[in-house]
Every structure is written in C-alpha cells, then in structure tokens.
Design a protein around this motif. Structure first.
Motif, PDB file in Angstrom:
ATOM      1  N   LEU A   1      -6.649  -1.517   4.187  1.00  0.00           N
ATOM      2  CA  LEU A   1      -7.493  -2.208   3.229  1.00  0.00           C
ATOM      3  C   LEU A   1      -8.964  -2.252   3.639  1.00  0.00           C
ATOM      4  O   LEU A   1      -9.839  -2.417   2.796  1.00  0.00           O
TER       5      LEU A   1
ATOM      6  N   THR B   1       0.827  -1.200   0.000  1.00  0.00           N
ATOM      7  CA  THR B   1       0.000   0.000   0.000  1.00  0.00           C
ATOM      8  C   THR B   1       0.864   1.253   0.000  1.00  0.00           C
ATOM      9  O   THR B   1       1.903   1.300   0.646  1.00  0.00           O
TER      10      THR B   1
ATOM     11  N   SER C   1      -4.200  -6.234  -7.920  1.00  0.00           N
ATOM     12  CA  SER C   1      -5.487  -5.580  -7.725  1.00  0.00           C
ATOM     13  C   SER C   1      -5.229  -4.185  -7.182  1.00  0.00           C
ATOM     14  O   SER C   1      -4.441  -4.018  -6.253  1.00  0.00           O
TER      15      SER C   1
ATOM     16  N   ASN D   1      -8.894   3.999  -1.131  1.00  0.00           N
ATOM     17  CA  ASN D   1      -9.514   4.083   0.180  1.00  0.00           C
ATOM     18  C   ASN D   1      -9.363   5.496   0.722  1.00  0.00           C
ATOM     19  O   ASN D   1      -8.441   6.216   0.337  1.00  0.00           O
TER      20      ASN D   1
ATOM     21  N   TYR E   1      -6.748  -0.894  -5.372  1.00  0.00           N
ATOM     22  CA  TYR E   1      -7.832  -0.421  -4.513  1.00  0.00           C
ATOM     23  C   TYR E   1      -7.614   1.047  -4.193  1.00  0.00           C
ATOM     24  O   TYR E   1      -6.491   1.537  -4.209  1.00  0.00           O
TER      25      TYR E   1
ATOM     26  N   ALA F   1     -11.790  -0.496   1.589  1.00  0.00           N
ATOM     27  CA  ALA F   1     -11.243  -0.065   0.297  1.00  0.00           C
ATOM     28  C   ALA F   1     -12.143  -0.510  -0.853  1.00  0.00           C
ATOM     29  O   ALA F   1     -12.837  -1.527  -0.764  1.00  0.00           O
ATOM     30  N   THR F   2     -12.121   0.245  -1.951  1.00  0.00           N
ATOM     31  CA  THR F   2     -12.909  -0.054  -3.143  1.00  0.00           C
ATOM     32  C   THR F   2     -11.985  -0.542  -4.253  1.00  0.00           C
ATOM     33  O   THR F   2     -10.986   0.103  -4.554  1.00  0.00           O
ATOM     34  N   LEU F   3     -12.333  -1.674  -4.860  1.00  0.00           N
ATOM     35  CA  LEU F   3     -11.550  -2.206  -5.965  1.00  0.00           C
ATOM     36  C   LEU F   3     -11.712  -1.324  -7.194  1.00  0.00           C
ATOM     37  O   LEU F   3     -12.825  -1.069  -7.641  1.00  0.00           O
TER      38      LEU F   3
END
Length: 159
Positions: free
Chosen positions: A132, A91, A123, A127, A125, A135-137
């Motif tokens: 995490l 992240t 992936s 936020n 994400y 969080a939105t993909l």
C-alpha cells in the motif's frame, strides 16, 4: 454492515489479465495479501464466503443473507462484527500494466440502502510495487447506494 465483494478483473481492450472469483480452498488466494490496516481488532480481516452468507441487517433491522454473484465464492468484510474504525486491505497479485492500451478494473459489490450513515466502502488503489505504500487511489465504492456512485435500483449486486 457487511461488504461483499466478488471478482476483480484488470482488463485491456483485448484481454483479461487477472480474474479472481474467491472459489479456491485458500483465502486469500495465492499471491494475495489480507492486511489489517486500522483499528484495535487484528481479526478484522477479509474472508471467504459462500451461498447464504450473513448479510447483516436491512434498514428495518431484519437479518438477511447474500449469495455470491456468480460461482460459489466471494470475499466479505464483516464490518458489523468489528468495532468502528477497523479496516483491512485485500491486495491482489502483481499485474503487469505496462502493455499499451487502457486498463479497466471492475468488480461486483453487494450494495443496499440499509445504513445511510455508514462509511462502509471499498477503495481501489493501484501501485507499481506490492503493498500500500505509495499507492494511488483510483476510486471508492460505498456500500450505501445513496453514496458514490449513487444508484437507485434494488438492493443487490452492482458492477
């Protein structure tokens, strides 16, 4: 299988607000987190790599190496060294996305045709808080070029 990843950038139409080339002496970079998220191997984490990094095996089983897309560093997740179902999240630092205008996330990822049945992917994400949870993909990029987003060019770095 290996996932090689270089240079995350969050950009507005007018300015770049985050760039990371993974060339510093510390990994993860200051403010970033490297979190084991799934599987039984807590050592299944992202790491830094430089010129001649082990790229795993090609479709014929021959080993190959990968150099950074640019500069001297890149981040890698050596999935071929870990048992199935291990995963890790890398992240970034917090980025202020409240300024007006559209935002773009882009990165370079080494992609090939070596393992069509592999689920190796990155992936992305977004936020509003560091972490995490909640969080939105935004999207997924698979290592295998025949999976989304599908590309037909030579094995190599794709943005």
């Amino acid at each position: 299988m290996l996932i090689l990843f270089l240079l995350i950038a969050g950009c507005t139409a007018q300015s770049q607000i985050l760039t990371e080339g993974f060339e510093g002496g510390t990994f993860p970079p200051a403010g970033w987190l490297n979190i084991h998220t799934a599987g039984d191997d807590p050592d299944a984490l992202w790491e830094t790599a430089t010129t001649g990094a082990d790229g795993g095996q090609d479709a014929n089983g021959a080993p190959f190496t990968v150099d950074p897309h640019s500069g001297t560093g890149m981040a890698q997740f050596r999935s071929y060294d870990f048992l199935w179902e291990n995963a890790s999240a890398l992240t970034s630092t917090s980025v202020d996305l409240t300024t007006p205008g559209s935002k773009t996330v882009s990165f370079w990822m080494y992609r090939d045709n070596a393992f069509p049945n592999s689920a190796d992917s990155v992936s992305v994400y977004i936020n509003t808080t560091a972490g995490l949870t909640g969080a939105t993909l935004v999207g997924v990029v698979h290592r295998f070029k025949g999976l989304s987003p599908i590309v037909t060019g030579a094995d190599g770095w794709y943005r």
